[in-house]
Design an enzyme around this catalytic site. Structure first.
Site, PDB file in Angstrom:
ATOM      1  N   THR A 186     -29.583 -49.571   8.393  1.00 55.52           N
ATOM      2  CA  THR A 186     -28.981 -48.868   9.442  1.00 55.52           C
ATOM      3  C   THR A 186     -28.362 -47.616   8.671  1.00 55.52           C
ATOM      4  OG1 THR A 186     -26.892 -50.027   9.246  1.00 55.52           O
ATOM      5  CG2 THR A 186     -28.671 -50.685  10.819  1.00 55.52           C
ATOM      6  N   GLU A 332     -32.131 -52.400  14.464  1.00 55.44           N
ATOM      7  CA  GLU A 332     -32.028 -53.881  14.612  1.00 55.44           C
ATOM      8  C   GLU A 332     -32.883 -54.589  15.500  1.00 55.44           C
ATOM      9  OE1 GLU A 332     -29.562 -51.655  14.356  1.00 55.44           O
ATOM     10  OE2 GLU A 332     -27.728 -52.512  13.521  1.00 55.44           O
ATOM     11  N   LYS A 441     -11.743 -42.560  26.626  1.00 51.94           N
ATOM     12  CA  LYS A 441     -10.838 -43.482  27.418  1.00 51.94           C
ATOM     13  C   LYS A 441      -9.581 -42.690  28.004  1.00 51.94           C
ATOM     14  CE  LYS A 441     -12.296 -47.698  24.974  1.00 51.94           C
ATOM     15  NZ  LYS A 441     -12.844 -46.997  23.692  1.00 51.94           N
ATOM     16  N   TRP A 446     -13.193 -44.796  31.705  1.00 53.06           N
ATOM     17  CA  TRP A 446     -14.067 -44.319  30.650  1.00 53.06           C
ATOM     18  C   TRP A 446     -14.992 -43.238  31.161  1.00 53.06           C
ATOM     19  CZ3 TRP A 446     -16.889 -49.302  28.313  1.00 53.06           C
ATOM     20  CH2 TRP A 446     -15.993 -50.024  27.598  1.00 53.06           C
TER      21      TRP A 446
HETATM   22  P1  ADP Z   1     -29.274 -44.910  13.245  1.00 53.33           P
HETATM   23  O1  ADP Z   1     -28.232 -45.744  13.707  1.00 53.33           O
HETATM   24  O2  ADP Z   1     -29.658 -45.149  11.939  1.00 53.33           O
HETATM   25  O3  ADP Z   1     -29.315 -43.550  13.731  1.00 53.33           O
HETATM   26  P2  ADP Z   1     -30.680 -46.339  15.353  1.00 53.33           P
HETATM   27  O4  ADP Z   1     -32.279 -45.906  15.619  1.00 53.33           O
HETATM   28  O5  ADP Z   1     -30.921 -47.578  14.872  1.00 53.33           O
HETATM   29  O6  ADP Z   1     -30.524 -45.506  13.980  1.00 53.33           O
HETATM   30  O7  ADP Z   1     -29.708 -45.851  16.200  1.00 53.33           O
HETATM   31  C1  ADP Z   1     -29.581 -46.454  17.564  1.00 53.33           C
HETATM   32  C2  ADP Z   1     -28.580 -45.981  18.357  1.00 53.33           C
HETATM   33  O8  ADP Z   1     -29.249 -44.703  18.941  1.00 53.33           O
HETATM   34  C3  ADP Z   1     -28.588 -46.791  19.688  1.00 53.33           C
HETATM   35  O9  ADP Z   1     -27.914 -47.793  19.547  1.00 53.33           O
HETATM   36  C4  ADP Z   1     -28.201 -45.766  20.513  1.00 53.33           C
HETATM   37  O10 ADP Z   1     -26.874 -45.751  20.462  1.00 53.33           O
HETATM   38  C5  ADP Z   1     -28.786 -44.432  20.244  1.00 53.33           C
HETATM   39  N1  ADP Z   1     -29.973 -44.386  20.976  1.00 53.33           N
HETATM   40  C6  ADP Z   1     -31.291 -44.640  20.747  1.00 53.33           C
HETATM   41  N2  ADP Z   1     -32.177 -44.022  21.817  1.00 53.33           N
HETATM   42  C7  ADP Z   1     -31.523 -43.569  22.533  1.00 53.33           C
HETATM   43  C8  ADP Z   1     -31.594 -42.960  23.984  1.00 53.33           C
HETATM   44  N3  ADP Z   1     -32.755 -42.627  24.344  1.00 53.33           N
HETATM   45  N4  ADP Z   1     -30.498 -42.515  24.413  1.00 53.33           N
HETATM   46  C9  ADP Z   1     -29.276 -42.464  24.071  1.00 53.33           C
HETATM   47  N5  ADP Z   1     -28.849 -42.860  22.812  1.00 53.33           N
HETATM   48  C10 ADP Z   1     -29.946 -43.602  22.031  1.00 53.33           C
END
Ligand code: ADP
Length: 547
Positions: A186, A332, A441, A446
């Protein structure tokens, strides 16, 4: 009583061997890092993956379960590596080159990479990190002899040379489907990156379901362009699902600018493509430069990684006739959790209503259990209004991080907290409200920073926008809108406020708008809110400062 069916393991090698038999002449086309377009077939790819398997096992001395790192763009060589490594029970560790150099050194050591394969682009990076990569036994540069650079990397090997001279006499072995196959860290916006270790079984199940008709929906007649990098969450499983389907693959290499992507889309007859919104912003800006630029073969675009702005979905659909599928997931989750294909009758809705649905992140695919909970773990209603912590469970979702980092990451029902805050509507569509740590917040309520950002980028003079919560003595936090203008465009605070009025709830209106030249991003192209909060830690809202 146990069933009496054959107990055959689900193994990654089978995706490619299947394609090499049933779709043997289907092409894999690459814009190489060296420049020219390279093309060959699934049969060629499988044969070279076998040669590579022999190289790894023989000359490079890699054993079953050992980890092999790749610092590489989306190319045919990277594809051969995925299969050559995982296919024989080694672990393919895709390294995100956009991580900070310190983080890269950390994860290469943490993962215990035995061999490091790198594209030409990343040779200088590896040279710089060399003193800290003591455990790596071999370095391989993914090019041919003619392009081998002069390098300080000791004993650097030439990919084409070692693959060419290897035998293709190799039989893909069979082993337990729960064996680790690949590893992706990650991006770790806080603390060190954490390793997500996929298995053959999780990868196979994910790839099969991710390619359902209502999901990625790749077919043998498709030509698919994964712009989303193989080092970022498995390129959303396209390099696995495409061979299963027999789809043509078009690999963009290192060039992800609008002009380069447009050229590949048109010359290779691409029908489906996938990437984060930033890539599509660049493509749309490129298309806008000339009236007659069309997307003549493209039918579907999958957008995920960050929220797809409404204006982007609308432009693709109404101006270019390309349907958009909004997707959500995370490293994940292998990574796909939801995709936004419309359900029966929804395509008949008036465009505004349809866009409301498409702006949501989509419905859970089969096998992903999903719920939203309050701070005490109580499940919240699926009414499209209540929002809470998005929790997920399923056979391709991490149960722990590599080496136990982060401790126990599941709740007592086996659910993983995504760190996202979301709503679920009665039709099953999920909408991300925010990252739990980015939500603003205000007076106990929110406010979604994502919704505000998306509304702001709808303004024709705005290139990019970010919203963060800033301390307010009465409300705890209030939204601050930070805007990057498009080159040569003007827009004032008052004009921004007027533009937002009516598009968002009144109490969500930002308390101030500031203009900057650019915004900080994470290694995966997302807004780096931690940095922004730091940059603006001394900022005071105008009225507040005067009090
Ligand atoms: P990194 O955190 O390494 O950039 P990830 O792809 O694992 O890579 O990130 C996942 C996060 O990206 C999700 O938990 C979410 O917050 C955000 N995310 C992924 N797709 C979307 C989407 N279509 N819209 C909004 N947020 C998104």
């Amino acid at each position: 009583m146990r069933g009496l069916m054959q107990d055959r393991p689900l193994l990654i090698s089978s995706f490619l061997t299947f394609a090499a038999v049933y779709h043997k002449d289907r092409e894999i086309v690459t814009r190489t890092v060296e420049g020219p377009i390279h093309r060959y077939t699934y049969a060629d790819c499988e044969r070279r993956a076998r040669k590579l398997a022999n190289v790894l096992k023989g000359r490079l001395g890699v054993g079953f379960g050992d980890v092999v790192g790749t610092l590489a763009w989306n190319t045919y060589r990277h594809l051969e590596l995925w299969y050559g490594i995982s296919g024989q029970g080694m672990v393919c560790h895709t390294i995100n080159p956009r991580l900070f150099p310190d983080q890269i050194a950390y994860i290469v050591n943490h993962a215990e990479d035995k061999v490091l394969f790198m594209d030409l682009t990343f040779v200088p990076l590896v040279e710089k990190l060399l003193p800290r990569l003591g455990n790596v036994k071999h370095f391989v540069i993914m090019t041919d002899r003619a392009h081998m650079p002069a390098t300080s990397i000791p004993g650097a090997l030439c990919y084409e040379e070692i693959v060419e001279e290897a035998s293709d006499d190799f039989v893909w072995p069979e082993f337990d489907e729960n064996t680790a196959s690949s590893l992706c860290y990650t991006s770790g916006t806080t603390g060190n990156p954490k390793g997500v270790l996929y298995s053959h079984r999780s990868t196979a199940l994910h790839s099969m379901v991710a390619n359902n008709a209502d999901a990625l929906g790749m077919r043998s007649s498709d030509a698919v362009l994964p712009v989303v990098p193989m080092f970022h969450a498995n390129a959303w499983s396209i390099p696995y699902g495409a061979p299963m389907a027999g789809a043509k693959i078009v690999m963009p290499g290192a060039a992800m600018d609008g002009a380069s992507i447009y050229e590949l889309l048109e010359t290779e007859g691409v029908t489906m493509t996938a990437a984060v919104p930033t890539v599509w912003l660049m493509l749309l800006q490129h298309l806008e430069k000339e009236e007659d630029r069309k997307l003549s073969t493209l039918k579907r675009v999958v957008i995920g990684g960050s929220a797809a702005p409404r204006s982007m979905i609308e432009t693709f659909e109404t101006k270019y006739g390309v349907s958009v599928c909004h997707a959500w997931g995370m490293t994940e989750m292998s990574p796909l959790g939801t995709l936004g294909s419309l359900k029966a009758g929804m395509d008949k809705l008036p465009i505004e209503k349809r866009l409301d649905i498409q702006c949501k992140q989509g419905r859970a695919v089969f096998c992903v259990d999903m719920k939203i909970t309050d701070d005490h773990g109580n499940e919240l209603p699926r009414d499209g209004v209540a929002f809470g912590h998005l929790m997920v469970r399923g056979p391709w979702i991490a149960g722990a991080y590599l080496k136990g980092d982060g401790g126990n990451i599941l709740d007592h029902n086996g659910y993983f907290d995504t760190g996202d805050v979301a709503t679920l509507d009665p039709e099953g569509f999920m909408q991300i409200t925010d990252r739990a740590k980015d939500v603003i917040k205000s007076g106990g309520e929110w406010i979604s920073s994502i919704d505000l950002e998306n509304a702001a980028v709808g303004h024709p003079s705005v290139a990019e926008a970010a919203v963060i919560g800033v301390f307010h003595p009465k409300w705890d936090e209030r939204p601050l809108l930070i805007v990057v203008r498009k080159p040569g465009k003007e827009v004032t605070k008052d004009e921004m406020m007027a533009f937002l009025t009516g598009k968002i709830a009144k109490w969500w209106m930002p308390d101030d708008v500031v203009f900057v030249d650019d915004l900080p991003h994470t290694a995966t192209g997302k807004l780096l809110k931690t940095r922004l909060r730091d940059d603006f830690k001394d900022y005071k809202f105008p009225g507040v400062a005067a009090e």
